[in-house]
Design a protein around this motif. Structure first.
Motif, mmCIF file in Angstrom:
data_model
loop_
_atom_site.group_PDB
_atom_site.id
_atom_site.type_symbol
_atom_site.label_atom_id
_atom_site.label_comp_id
_atom_site.label_asym_id
_atom_site.label_seq_id
_atom_site.Cartn_x
_atom_site.Cartn_y
_atom_site.Cartn_z
ATOM 1 N N THR A 489 0.829 -1.209 0.000
ATOM 2 C CA THR A 489 0.000 0.000 0.000
ATOM 3 C C THR A 489 0.863 1.258 0.000
ATOM 4 O O THR A 489 0.610 2.207 -0.751
ATOM 5 C CB THR A 489 -0.925 0.010 1.230
ATOM 6 O OG1 THR A 489 -1.767 -1.148 1.194
ATOM 7 C CG2 THR A 489 -1.791 1.263 1.239
ATOM 8 N N GLN A 492 2.679 1.722 -3.340
ATOM 9 C CA GLN A 492 1.753 2.210 -4.362
ATOM 10 C C GLN A 492 1.489 3.703 -4.190
ATOM 11 O O GLN A 492 1.399 4.447 -5.170
ATOM 12 C CB GLN A 492 0.440 1.421 -4.301
ATOM 13 C CG GLN A 492 0.569 -0.008 -4.817
ATOM 14 C CD GLN A 492 -0.689 -0.822 -4.637
ATOM 15 O OE1 GLN A 492 -1.518 -0.533 -3.761
ATOM 16 N NE2 GLN A 492 -0.837 -1.857 -5.444
ATOM 17 N N GLN A 496 2.383 6.716 -6.865
ATOM 18 C CA GLN A 496 1.332 7.666 -7.241
ATOM 19 C C GLN A 496 1.811 9.103 -7.053
ATOM 20 O O GLN A 496 1.534 9.981 -7.883
ATOM 21 C CB GLN A 496 0.071 7.422 -6.409
ATOM 22 C CG GLN A 496 -0.694 6.158 -6.790
ATOM 23 C CD GLN A 496 -1.862 5.879 -5.851
ATOM 24 O OE1 GLN A 496 -2.317 6.784 -5.125
ATOM 25 N NE2 GLN A 496 -2.344 4.652 -5.848
ATOM 26 N N TYR A 505 9.324 1.731 -7.581
ATOM 27 C CA TYR A 505 8.857 0.609 -8.408
ATOM 28 C C TYR A 505 9.641 -0.656 -8.088
ATOM 29 O O TYR A 505 9.075 -1.760 -8.038
ATOM 30 C CB TYR A 505 9.017 0.949 -9.889
ATOM 31 C CG TYR A 505 8.006 1.948 -10.402
ATOM 32 C CD1 TYR A 505 6.667 1.591 -10.588
ATOM 33 C CD2 TYR A 505 8.381 3.240 -10.716
ATOM 34 C CE1 TYR A 505 5.737 2.505 -11.054
ATOM 35 C CE2 TYR A 505 7.468 4.175 -11.197
ATOM 36 C CZ TYR A 505 6.146 3.797 -11.362
ATOM 37 O OH TYR A 505 5.237 4.697 -11.813
ATOM 38 N N LEU A 508 8.360 -2.041 -4.865
ATOM 39 C CA LEU A 508 7.052 -2.653 -5.093
ATOM 40 C C LEU A 508 7.223 -4.027 -5.745
ATOM 41 O O LEU A 508 6.570 -5.012 -5.350
ATOM 42 C CB LEU A 508 6.214 -1.735 -5.991
ATOM 43 C CG LEU A 508 4.708 -1.961 -6.064
ATOM 44 C CD1 LEU A 508 4.084 -2.019 -4.673
ATOM 45 C CD2 LEU A 508 4.060 -0.855 -6.890
ATOM 46 N N LYS A 520 3.348 -9.509 -11.404
ATOM 47 C CA LYS A 520 3.310 -8.108 -10.998
ATOM 48 C C LYS A 520 4.708 -7.605 -10.669
ATOM 49 O O LYS A 520 5.068 -6.469 -10.996
ATOM 50 C CB LYS A 520 2.396 -7.932 -9.784
ATOM 51 C CG LYS A 520 0.913 -7.955 -10.113
ATOM 52 C CD LYS A 520 0.082 -7.514 -8.909
ATOM 53 C CE LYS A 520 -1.383 -7.381 -9.291
ATOM 54 N NZ LYS A 520 -2.203 -6.887 -8.138
ATOM 55 N N TYR A 524 6.731 -4.359 -12.479
ATOM 56 C CA TYR A 524 7.280 -3.173 -11.806
ATOM 57 C C TYR A 524 8.800 -3.087 -11.957
ATOM 58 O O TYR A 524 9.358 -1.995 -12.041
ATOM 59 C CB TYR A 524 6.878 -3.176 -10.338
ATOM 60 C CG TYR A 524 5.423 -2.830 -10.140
ATOM 61 C CD1 TYR A 524 4.936 -1.581 -10.509
ATOM 62 C CD2 TYR A 524 4.529 -3.753 -9.588
ATOM 63 C CE1 TYR A 524 3.592 -1.262 -10.336
ATOM 64 C CE2 TYR A 524 3.193 -3.438 -9.411
ATOM 65 C CZ TYR A 524 2.732 -2.192 -9.794
ATOM 66 O OH TYR A 524 1.410 -1.877 -9.631
#
Length: 559
Positions: A489, A492, A496, A505, A508, A520, A524
């Motif tokens: 979270t 992300q 953003q 990234y 993540l 995923k 990233y």
């Protein structure tokens, strides 16, 4: 036939040498004694990034890259700062001392000491003071100016912080250039004058160290106006300053090429209104006169109206200051020159949009301007003596001020000893700033005090919700705590807030890989690599994750 010797002139010249050596020796001893405790400090704040983790310092092959990139180019970051000399000085320091913090701190102290000596030499000429044994130390204005500069607490940020090198080096080169200009002032139009040519060379090095050095040509004009009784012709001005302005043009060509513009990154647009210059200027004067509650971070609230109380007071202070400048131009040209030396180097710091995130107000910006301030203080000595104030009283006041300043600097140097001490002190003085909470969180995380680090990151985000690096590091803290879902979270939220951060990234991707979401993670990692193709860490993470995915797919197929 041998030329006739002027024995009286030679006797006067050599009789002054012991006093000159004594004055300079005292300045060296005082400067090193006051800042000696900074030699025991470690790497703090940006030192880790700019020195320890800076690949450009490892080999001379990066020198072309240094001169064609912004100061943070080694991290792939964009900024409006172009300071290649900083990396060159760091590179030389590392080659001599290795990456030991005491070596870098020693270089800082030596630059500061050298600057103090240059100030003394300049003051002796500008103030037209004869260096003779009859002069008492504490009523000799050039010596007092140099010592006050050396021990002033406002300089601890530049001296005790390794990353303060741009201010130290640029000021050293500026004053060196100015001193050589004074020595060559009777014949600066001659292209064969070594002092003049070396002065121009030092000015160019100063400009490559930090932007305020570009104000030196204007300072030279102010000096010539203050020190000469005859009006110079236009052609005289051209001959006198032409090479300096050619150097300025060369600097801007190099800068524009490296940055792809004059100042491409705009920050602090909320403070870009011109009226915010007045409270900033008032704050700088306040810290010069009363260097109390010094901090690496200040919360400066923008003003949008000139009719508020703070705005009106700061405007009044600015008007009084300008009145004193104009008054000194008529009554005391040396005081006028000192005022110019105070305000001119400070002007670039008023271009608020070009300053970094934490740089709206910074004590280090006063390093070069304080040259003018201590000159003004030293001018009070002959004024007091002229008004029949006893020399013993003047000496006592000067001695007391030097002692107070010295104690303040020694104490403040100790605050810079490590990140924990620095950021705990900063939070006490600027609790409403996001940066100190973020940096304290980093230090606590490094000490594996995870819950305390998480608390500091949360405070930082509460103060500045869009602070992407706080989200990023909070995610790392959650990973270390064993809470990868909460980490995702935060990562992300980081991307953003800053979709151009390859590190966020990558983090993540790493977290998704630990959770088993290889597709995923690969997605990233590829974004991180696209943003920074030369970072082998991201490529290695992608390769390892692709191998894990292949192994997982084979295992699933066999089952």
């Amino acid at each position: 036939m041998l030329p006739r010797l002027n024995m009286n002139k030679l006797i006067r010249q050599y009789s002054r040498q012991p006093s000159l050596v004594l004055f300079i020796s005292l300045i060296i001893v005082i400067s090193i004694a006051v800042h000696f405790n900074s030699l025991f400090n470690g790497f703090v704040f940006d030192d880790t990034s700019q020195v320890l983790n800076n690949p450009w310092l490892k080999s001379p092959k990066f020198i072309p890259k240094i001169f064609t990139s912004n100061v943070w180019g080694f991290e792939g970051r964009e900024t409006s700062y172009y300071r290649p000399m900083t990396h060159i000085i760091y590179m030389v320091t590392a080659s001599v001392f290795g990456f030991n913090p005491w070596g870098f701190h020693l270089v800082n102290v030596l630059f500061h000491t050298g600057t103090s000596i240059l100030l003394f030499l300049i003051g002796s000429r500008v103030l037209k003071q004869d260096i003779s044994p009859s002069n008492s130390f504490l009523i000799f204005p050039p010596f007092v100016a140099a010592v006050l500069f050396s021990v002033h607490p406002i300089h601890t940020e530049a001296v005790a912080w390794i990353a303060g090198m741009p201010d130290l080096s640029s000021t050293f080169f500026v004053l060196g250039s100015f001193y050589l200009y004074i020595r060559a002032s009777d014949n600066v139009s001659s292209s064969l004058n070594p002092s003049y040519l070396f002065s121009v060379a030092l000015f160019f090095l100063a400009a490559l160290s930090k932007e305020p050095a570009l104000t030196l040509p204007i300072i030279l004009v102010a000096y010539d106006r203050a020190s000469r009784n005859v009006n110079m012709t236009f052609s005289s001005y051209v001959k006198r300053y032409a090479l300096y302005f050619i150097s300025v043009c060369a600097y801007f060509i190099m800068r524009s090429y490296a940055l792809k513009g004059f100042a491409p990154i705009k920050e602090h647009l909320e403070m870009s209104h011109v009226i915010n210059v007045f409270p900033l200027f008032t704050k700088y004067l306040q810290k010069l006169i009363l260097p109390l509650n010094l901090s690496v971070c200040y919360v400066i609230k923008p003003i949008d109206s000139i009719f508020g109380f703070r705005a009106m007071i700061s405007l009044l202070v600015t008007i009084v200051f300008l009145f004193l400048v104009l008054f000194s131009y008529k009554k005391n040209k040396i005081a006028f020159f000192a005022f110019c030396c105070l305000i001119l180097p400070l002007l670039p710091s008023f271009y608020i949009p070009a300053l970094g995130k934490s740089g709206v107000f910074a004590e280090r910006y006063l390093y070069l301007p304080s040259f003018g301030f201590v000159m003004l203080l030293s001018l009070l000595i002959p004024y007091a003596l002229k008004k029949k104030v006893a020399a013993r009283i003047v000496s006592s006041v000067v001695a007391l001020l030097i002692i107070i300043y010295s104690i303040g600097s020694i104490y403040r140097n100790n605050i810079w000893r490590n990140n924990y001490a620095l950021w705990m002190d900063t939070i006490k003085k600027a609790p409403g700033a996001a940066l100190p909470h973020f940096n304290l969180g980093n230090e606590l995380l490094a000490q594996n005090r995870i819950d305390e680090a998480i608390e500091q990151y949360r405070i930082s985000i509460y103060i500045e919700p869009e602070k992407w690096d706080a989200h990023d590091n909070l995610g790392i803290a959650y990973v270390n705590k064993g809470e990868p879902d909460r980490a995702v979270t935060e990562f992300q939220l980081a991307v953003q807030s800053n979709p151009f951060s390859p590190n966020a990234y990558n983090n993540l991707g790493t977290t998704y890989a630990k959770l088993g979401f290889f597709d995923k993670a690969i997605e990233y990692y590829k974004i991180a690599i696209a943003l920074r193709p030369d970072d082998v860490r991201y490529q290695r993470n992608l390769a390892e994750t692709l191998e894990k995915k292949r192994t997982s797919d084979v295992t699933s197929k066999n089952e």
